[in-house]
Structures are given as structure tokens and as C-alpha cells.
Design a protein around this motif. Structure first.
Motif, PDB file in Angstrom:
ATOM      1  N   LEU A   1      11.711  -6.345   3.075  1.00 47.29           N
ATOM      2  CA  LEU A   1      10.418  -5.815   3.469  1.00 47.29           C
ATOM      3  C   LEU A   1       9.681  -5.192   2.291  1.00 47.29           C
ATOM      4  CD1 LEU A   1       8.540  -4.791   5.866  1.00 47.29           C
ATOM      5  CD2 LEU A   1       9.981  -2.759   5.934  1.00 47.29           C
ATOM      6  N   ALA A   2       8.366  -5.352   2.303  1.00 50.75           N
ATOM      7  CA  ALA A   2       7.548  -4.659   1.306  1.00 50.75           C
ATOM      8  C   ALA A   2       6.324  -4.073   2.006  1.00 50.75           C
ATOM      9  CB  ALA A   2       7.125  -5.625   0.204  1.00 50.75           C
ATOM     10  N   VAL A   3       6.143  -2.781   1.844  1.00 51.36           N
ATOM     11  CA  VAL A   3       4.970  -2.103   2.415  1.00 51.36           C
ATOM     12  C   VAL A   3       4.326  -1.298   1.296  1.00 51.36           C
ATOM     13  CG1 VAL A   3       4.169  -0.375   4.071  1.00 51.36           C
ATOM     14  CG2 VAL A   3       6.030  -1.898   4.705  1.00 51.36           C
ATOM     15  N   ARG A   4       3.061  -1.557   1.051  1.00 51.50           N
ATOM     16  CA  ARG A   4       2.368  -0.774   0.020  1.00 51.50           C
ATOM     17  C   ARG A   4       1.292   0.064   0.715  1.00 51.50           C
ATOM     18  NH1 ARG A   4       0.261  -4.605  -3.316  1.00 51.50           N
ATOM     19  NH2 ARG A   4      -1.866  -4.209  -2.630  1.00 51.50           N
TER      20      ARG A   4
ATOM     21  N   ALA B   1      -1.960  -0.134   4.868  1.00 53.64           N
ATOM     22  CA  ALA B   1      -0.557  -0.509   4.666  1.00 53.64           C
ATOM     23  C   ALA B   1      -0.502  -2.023   4.534  1.00 53.64           C
ATOM     24  CB  ALA B   1       0.288  -0.033   5.833  1.00 53.64           C
ATOM     25  N   ASP B   2      -0.201  -2.480   3.331  1.00 56.89           N
ATOM     26  CA  ASP B   2      -0.113  -3.913   3.054  1.00 56.89           C
ATOM     27  C   ASP B   2       1.343  -4.326   3.290  1.00 56.89           C
ATOM     28  OD1 ASP B   2      -1.208  -6.293   2.296  1.00 56.89           O
ATOM     29  OD2 ASP B   2      -0.777  -6.014   0.172  1.00 56.89           O
ATOM     30  N   ILE B   3       1.545  -5.267   4.199  1.00 52.47           N
ATOM     31  CA  ILE B   3       2.913  -5.536   4.679  1.00 52.47           C
ATOM     32  C   ILE B   3       3.345  -6.977   4.388  1.00 52.47           C
ATOM     33  CG2 ILE B   3       4.368  -5.529   6.756  1.00 52.47           C
ATOM     34  CD1 ILE B   3       1.936  -3.805   7.989  1.00 52.47           C
ATOM     35  N   TYR B   4       4.525  -7.111   3.818  1.00 52.04           N
ATOM     36  CA  TYR B   4       5.142  -8.433   3.628  1.00 52.04           C
ATOM     37  C   TYR B   4       6.485  -8.426   4.343  1.00 52.04           C
ATOM     38  CZ  TYR B   4       1.713  -9.307  -0.053  1.00 52.04           C
ATOM     39  OH  TYR B   4       0.550  -9.483  -0.741  1.00 52.04           O
ATOM     40  N   LEU B   5       6.690  -9.410   5.215  1.00 51.67           N
ATOM     41  CA  LEU B   5       7.929  -9.475   5.996  1.00 51.67           C
ATOM     42  C   LEU B   5       8.761 -10.679   5.566  1.00 51.67           C
ATOM     43  CD1 LEU B   5       6.455  -8.985   9.598  1.00 51.67           C
ATOM     44  CD2 LEU B   5       7.249  -7.211   8.043  1.00 51.67           C
TER      45      LEU B   5
ATOM     46  N   ARG C   1     -10.773   4.740  13.257  1.00 50.23           N
ATOM     47  CA  ARG C   1     -10.407   3.370  13.662  1.00 50.23           C
ATOM     48  C   ARG C   1      -8.948   3.064  13.354  1.00 50.23           C
ATOM     49  NH1 ARG C   1     -14.517   1.608  16.707  1.00 50.23           N
ATOM     50  NH2 ARG C   1     -16.493   2.206  15.815  1.00 50.23           N
ATOM     51  N   ALA C   2      -8.428   2.104  14.093  1.00 46.01           N
ATOM     52  CA  ALA C   2      -7.120   1.525  13.775  1.00 46.01           C
ATOM     53  C   ALA C   2      -7.256   0.022  13.958  1.00 46.01           C
ATOM     54  CB  ALA C   2      -6.041   2.071  14.698  1.00 46.01           C
ATOM     55  N   GLY C   3      -6.777  -0.737  13.016  1.00 46.67           N
ATOM     56  CA  GLY C   3      -6.931  -2.194  13.131  1.00 46.67           C
ATOM     57  C   GLY C   3      -5.768  -2.928  12.484  1.00 46.67           C
ATOM     58  N   LEU C   4      -5.572  -4.158  12.959  1.00 45.40           N
ATOM     59  CA  LEU C   4      -4.510  -5.023  12.448  1.00 45.40           C
ATOM     60  C   LEU C   4      -5.147  -6.201  11.722  1.00 45.40           C
ATOM     61  CD1 LEU C   4      -1.580  -6.185  12.405  1.00 45.40           C
ATOM     62  CD2 LEU C   4      -2.019  -7.093  14.679  1.00 45.40           C
ATOM     63  N   GLY C   5      -4.714  -6.429  10.503  1.00 42.95           N
ATOM     64  CA  GLY C   5      -5.260  -7.529   9.714  1.00 42.95           C
ATOM     65  C   GLY C   5      -4.193  -8.576   9.442  1.00 42.95           C
ATOM     66  N   TYR C   6      -4.650  -9.818   9.311  1.00 46.29           N
ATOM     67  CA  TYR C   6      -3.727 -10.938   9.059  1.00 46.29           C
ATOM     68  C   TYR C   6      -4.224 -11.727   7.863  1.00 46.29           C
ATOM     69  CZ  TYR C   6      -2.009 -15.742   9.810  1.00 46.29           C
ATOM     70  OH  TYR C   6      -1.468 -16.994   9.652  1.00 46.29           O
ATOM     71  N   PHE C   7      -3.317 -11.955   6.905  1.00 44.51           N
ATOM     72  CA  PHE C   7      -3.670 -12.755   5.731  1.00 44.51           C
ATOM     73  C   PHE C   7      -3.105 -14.168   5.864  1.00 44.51           C
ATOM     74  CE2 PHE C   7      -3.548  -8.324   4.428  1.00 44.51           C
ATOM     75  CZ  PHE C   7      -4.708  -8.185   3.692  1.00 44.51           C
TER      76      PHE C   7
ATOM     77  N   PRO D   1       0.966 -16.135   7.481  1.00 46.30           N
ATOM     78  CA  PRO D   1       2.222 -15.801   8.152  1.00 46.30           C
ATOM     79  C   PRO D   1       3.131 -14.966   7.249  1.00 46.30           C
ATOM     80  CG  PRO D   1       1.675 -18.086   8.546  1.00 46.30           C
ATOM     81  CD  PRO D   1       0.665 -17.582   7.553  1.00 46.30           C
ATOM     82  N   GLY D   2       3.552 -13.831   7.756  1.00 51.02           N
ATOM     83  CA  GLY D   2       4.425 -12.945   6.987  1.00 51.02           C
ATOM     84  C   GLY D   2       3.691 -11.859   6.218  1.00 51.02           C
ATOM     85  N   HIS D   3       2.378 -11.983   6.115  1.00 51.35           N
ATOM     86  CA  HIS D   3       1.589 -11.005   5.354  1.00 51.35           C
ATOM     87  C   HIS D   3       0.502 -10.415   6.262  1.00 51.35           C
ATOM     88  CE1 HIS D   3      -1.184 -10.125   1.661  1.00 51.35           C
ATOM     89  NE2 HIS D   3      -0.652  -9.021   2.173  1.00 51.35           N
ATOM     90  N   TYR D   4       0.607  -9.117   6.535  1.00 54.35           N
ATOM     91  CA  TYR D   4      -0.315  -8.444   7.459  1.00 54.35           C
ATOM     92  C   TYR D   4      -0.749  -7.116   6.850  1.00 54.35           C
ATOM     93  CZ  TYR D   4       2.512 -11.597  10.267  1.00 54.35           C
ATOM     94  OH  TYR D   4       3.176 -12.698  10.722  1.00 54.35           O
ATOM     95  N   CYS D   5      -1.666  -6.457   7.510  1.00 56.08           N
ATOM     96  CA  CYS D   5      -1.974  -5.084   7.101  1.00 56.08           C
ATOM     97  C   CYS D   5      -2.316  -4.233   8.316  1.00 56.08           C
ATOM     98  CB  CYS D   5      -3.094  -5.042   6.065  1.00 56.08           C
ATOM     99  SG  CYS D   5      -4.726  -5.425   6.690  1.00 56.08           S
ATOM    100  N   PHE D   6      -1.940  -2.973   8.223  1.00 54.35           N
ATOM    101  CA  PHE D   6      -2.357  -1.966   9.195  1.00 54.35           C
ATOM    102  C   PHE D   6      -3.428  -1.139   8.490  1.00 54.35           C
ATOM    103  CE2 PHE D   6       2.008  -1.419  11.578  1.00 54.35           C
ATOM    104  CZ  PHE D   6       1.892  -2.722  12.035  1.00 54.35           C
ATOM    105  N   LEU D   7      -4.490  -0.851   9.197  1.00 58.22           N
ATOM    106  CA  LEU D   7      -5.581  -0.085   8.589  1.00 58.22           C
ATOM    107  C   LEU D   7      -6.012   1.016   9.544  1.00 58.22           C
ATOM    108  CD1 LEU D   7      -7.532   0.000   6.188  1.00 58.22           C
ATOM    109  CD2 LEU D   7      -8.916  -1.703   7.312  1.00 58.22           C
ATOM    110  N   VAL D   8      -5.980   2.244   9.067  1.00 57.37           N
ATOM    111  CA  VAL D   8      -6.409   3.378   9.898  1.00 57.37           C
ATOM    112  C   VAL D   8      -7.489   4.151   9.152  1.00 57.37           C
ATOM    113  CG1 VAL D   8      -5.674   5.629  10.779  1.00 57.37           C
ATOM    114  CG2 VAL D   8      -4.302   3.625  11.258  1.00 57.37           C
TER     115      VAL D   8
END
Lengths: 82, 355
Positions: free
Chosen positions: B118-121, B138-142, B269-275, B277-284
Motif C-alpha cells: 500500500l502507498a498513501v500520500r 490522500a493519494d492511494i495506490y493499492l 466536502r468529502a469526495g472520492l476520486g478515481y485515476f 484501477p488501483g489508484h484512487y484519492c480521498f479528498l476532504v
């Protein structure tokens, strides 16, 4: 009877204020579903029926002459002239 | 004498009016409290539809991957193009695809978390000019889609069940968590959580679906088909929204966002972003404070576009908008935040999903 009529009017006022509050809240936060839920639908039915009943009461009072407006009726008694 | 009588009469009327007004107000308060209790405060567990979406067995996962890899069927007959279509790039497991993001050892700091899985920045950014909005990204790689889970308050599907994001995150052992769609405030709206369909009734809100193959798609309520989503392997589905990017990944203009005028205004706000498959972001985004006004939905949509997302979805904002990282709430929620009915979590390891 007088108490019941007063209660009816208080309930109608409360229900109308509640509906207005729900309308405003629904505008701010529609996800809370203030207007389309079963409780509000039930309250709306109650409000409508009570308003109808209240309307009939007022109409009956007007027809039978029991409804008093602010205007003073002219007295049929002759004026005293002292 | 006449004046005294008149004064008495007026006094009586005044007293009666005050008494009636107070009684009406009391009745109103009691009615509103009773309504609030039955409408959303009373905790009540509900029957989950309990349907399973495509079973997450390795065989199905392989089939889904294979389906995603299959080139489009070649047209037959006269319309057949002369040139061969470009070959579809070979499937690369996420662990290899994002290898440069992961680390051999687990490293956890305030700025991020990296491990072999996992990688979360994490970044805190001041955005805007006059009155800035502060956002936490939060930039997320799964390495596996099952690291992306959702948690229900009190571990149950229901209405009025609430728990803080922090408590849910801690309970689930999450590295990262964010407010979800607060499904428990609504009686309708598609709810699929960790492969289980809890609620099948559609609402008027846009739907966001995360599939087992890691892709994420957003739908307008008219375009969404539950059966199709189940068949395609819907792993999570949320009903809140609106969707923040259109089908081409472009920001959506204010008047086309599927929500009311009041919701579109500047808010936390809170939102879910998609780049991909496997790469997402949480944004608050913080807001409603002296330092930060929050973001309008249109600006939120623009922000996801600027970040490079191809799909994005708005989650429950306002006082609910919270991001949990490393055992604590990261942002500064309005009035300290509040308990919600669900949250999105990112886990270090895949738990409980093996067939």
C-alpha cells in the motif's frame, strides 16, 4: 367544545409550521428526505383532513350565524334619548 | 369604570394569547422532537437485501480481468477495417504497475504510509484566493481492490445507526478512512458494501460503483441498472453524489450537477476520486470557519479535474466531512464533526475476503 376547537387550531398551526420547516430543511439537505418519508406523508394526510374539518366548522359557523366578525352589529334596540 | 373593564378585557386577551402561543410552541417543539426521533435519531437495524454481487473468488477475478483485457470483437463482413486495431496493453498486476510507489518496508509518517502492499500520500493544500479552502488529499495506490473496504456503523445495516469515522476506522484497523454516503439518512438509494447488496431501491441521487476489477464508474439515476452492475461485478456502490466528472472526465458545470442549489454552495466536502484501477484519492475540504469557506460543488468538481481524476463522486460533506489517518482525524471538521452511518477505509492487508 371550545377547548376542542382551540386544540384543533393549535394542531393545525403546529402542522403547518412543521411542513414549512420540512420544506426549508429539504432545500438545504435533500438527502435527509424530510418530505418524502412515510411519517411526513402521514402528517400531511392529518394536516389535510384537519384543515378540511376546520374549514367545515368555520363554514357551518358562518352559515348558522355563530361566527362573529370584528364589526359590531347594529343594535335593534331603540336609542335612548335622555 | 368603563376604562377599567376595557383594561381588564385587554389584559385577559393578552394573557390568553401568550398562554396559547406558549402552548402551541410547546406542542411544536414536542412534535418536532418526536418526528426527529422517529425519522432519523432512533437506531433501527434493517433487513439487508443480502444479495451477493459476483463472488470474489480468484476464478471470477481472473474472468473479470480477462473480460477487461479482451479486445473489442472484430467486425465481420464488408465493414471490416483494413488496419488491425492497436493491441490492448497486457494486464499488469497492481503490485508491479505501481511498484515505484511501494516500499520494501513499512514506513509510516505524517506525510504518508508506504509498505509492500500500500502507498498513501497525504497532503494539506490551501486552495483558492480570497478566503481559502483547506483541503486534505490522500493519494492511494493499492495492490488489491479488497484493501478498499467500507465500514457500517455498529457493524450493521440500518437506519439511525451512527458511529464516528475515527471509531469505525480504528475498529477496522484502517490506515485511512473517510466519510461515506451516510446511507442511513435515506430510505432509498442503492447500497452495495464489500460485495453485498444491502438496498436495491433506487433514489433520485447519482450512483457511484467500484467494481472488483478496480474500475470506478458514476451513473445518473436514470442510467443505473442494478442487475447490470451486479453482473459486472459491483464491489461497492454509493448513493449520494452528485458525480463530479462526466463520462469524459470533464468537470460538470454548476447547473448540471444533480443536486439542489443549497448543496452547491461553498461547504466542507468529502469526495472520492478515481485515476485508474488501483489508484484512487480521498479528498476532504474544510469549511464554514473563519479561515476556510469550503468549496462550491462546481469548484470541487474542477479540483478533481485538476488533480487528473477520470471519475469523481461527492460523499457526505458539511459537518460530516472527516478524514482519518494514522489513528486520528486529520482535518478540522466543522463543529468537531459528527457520527455517520458508514465510512470508506483503506487497509494494509486484505481481510476476510478469501473464498
Amino acid at each position: 367544545m371550545r377547548f376542542l376547537i382551540k386544540l384543533l387550531q393549535a394542531v393545525l398551526m403546529v402542522l403547518s409550521i412543521m411542513m414549512m420547516i420540512f420544506l426549508v430543511l429539504d432545500g438545504f439537505n435533500p438527502t435527509m428526505n424530510f418530505l418524502r418519508n412515510d411519517i411526513t406523508k402521514g402528517l400531511l394526510w392529518l394536516f389535510s383532513l384537519l384543515a378540511l374539518f376546520d374549514g367545515l366548522l368555520v363554514m357551518a359557523a358562518v352559515i348558522t350565524g355563530r361566527f362573529r366578525t370584528g364589526k359590531k352589529k347594529h343594535s335593534h334596540r331603540p336609542h335612548r334619548e335622555d | 369604570m368603563k376604562h377599567e373593564k376595557e383594561a381588564l378585557r385587554r389584559k385577559r386577551i393578552l394573557h390568553e394569547s401568550i398562554r396559547t402561543a406558549l402552548a402551541t410552541l410547546l406542542l411544536l417543539a414536542v412534535s418536532l422532537l418526536t418526528f426527529a426521533w422517529f425519522h432519523h435519531a432512533r437506531p433501527q437495524k434493517r433487513m439487508s437485501a443480502g444479495l451477493l454481487t459476483a463472488t470474489p473468488t480468484p476464478a471470477v477475478a481472473e474472468a473479470l480481468e480477462a473480460a477487461a483485457l479482451l479486445p473489442a470483437p472484430t467486425p465481420q463482413g464488408e465493414d471490416r477495417p483494413a488496419s488491425t486495431p492497436a493491441p490492448t496493453p497486457a494486464y499488469v498486476p497492481w503490485v508491479e504497475k505501481f511498484a515505484d510507489r511501494f516500499s520494501a518496508e513499512t514506513i509510516s509518517t505524517d506525510e504518508g504510509y508506504t509498505s509492500p502492499n500500500l502507498a498513501v500520500r497525504i497532503s494539506k493544500v490551501q486552495y483558492g484566493q480570497a478566503k481559502t479552502a483547506v483541503y486534505y488529499l490522500a493519494d492511494i495506490y493499492l495492490t488489491d481492490v479488497f484493501q478498499f473496504e467500507t465500514v457500517l456503523a455498529e457493524n450493521s445495516f440500518g437506519k439511525g445507526l451512527r458511529e464516528s469515522v475515527k471509531d469505525m476506522g480504528k475498529r477496522a484497523g484502517a490506515i485511512l478512512a473517510m466519510t461515506g454516503d451516510t446511507y442511513g439518512n435515506q430510505d432509498a438509494g442503492i447500497v452495495i458494501r464489500n460485495g453485498i447488496v444491502h438496498r436495491q431501491e433506487k433514489s433520485t441521487f447519482d450512483v457511484c460503483v467500484l467494481y472488483y476489477d478496480g474500475t470506478m464508474r458514476t451513473f445518473s439515476p436514470e442510467d443505473f441498472d442494478l442487475e447490470e452492475a451486479i453482473h459486472a461485478g459491483a464491489y461497492q456502490a454509493w448513493s449520494f453524489g452528485p458525480m463530479l466528472l462526466d463520462g469524459q472526465g470533464q468537470p460538470i458545470p454548476n447547473e448540471q450537477l444533480n443536486t439542489s442549489k443549497n448543496i452547491r454552495r461553498a461547504n466542507p466536502r468529502a469526495g472520492l476520486g478515481y485515476f485508474e484501477p488501483g489508484h484512487y484519492c480521498f479528498l476532504v475540504v474544510d469549511g464554514r470557519t473563519d479561515d476556510a469557506s469550503g468549496l462550491t460543488l462546481e469548484a470541487f468538481s474542477q479540483l478533481f479535474y485538476e488533480l487528473g481524476c477520470t471519475a469523481a463522486y461527492n460523499m457526505d460533506g458539511g459537518r460530516s466531512a472527516e478524514m482519518f489517518y494514522n489513528g486520528a482525524i486529520l482535518n478540522d471538521p466543522y463543529k468537531g464533526g459528527r457520527s455517520v452511518s458508514d465510512c470508506l477505509i483503506i487497509l494494509e492487508t486484505v481481510t476476510g475476503k478469501e473464498p
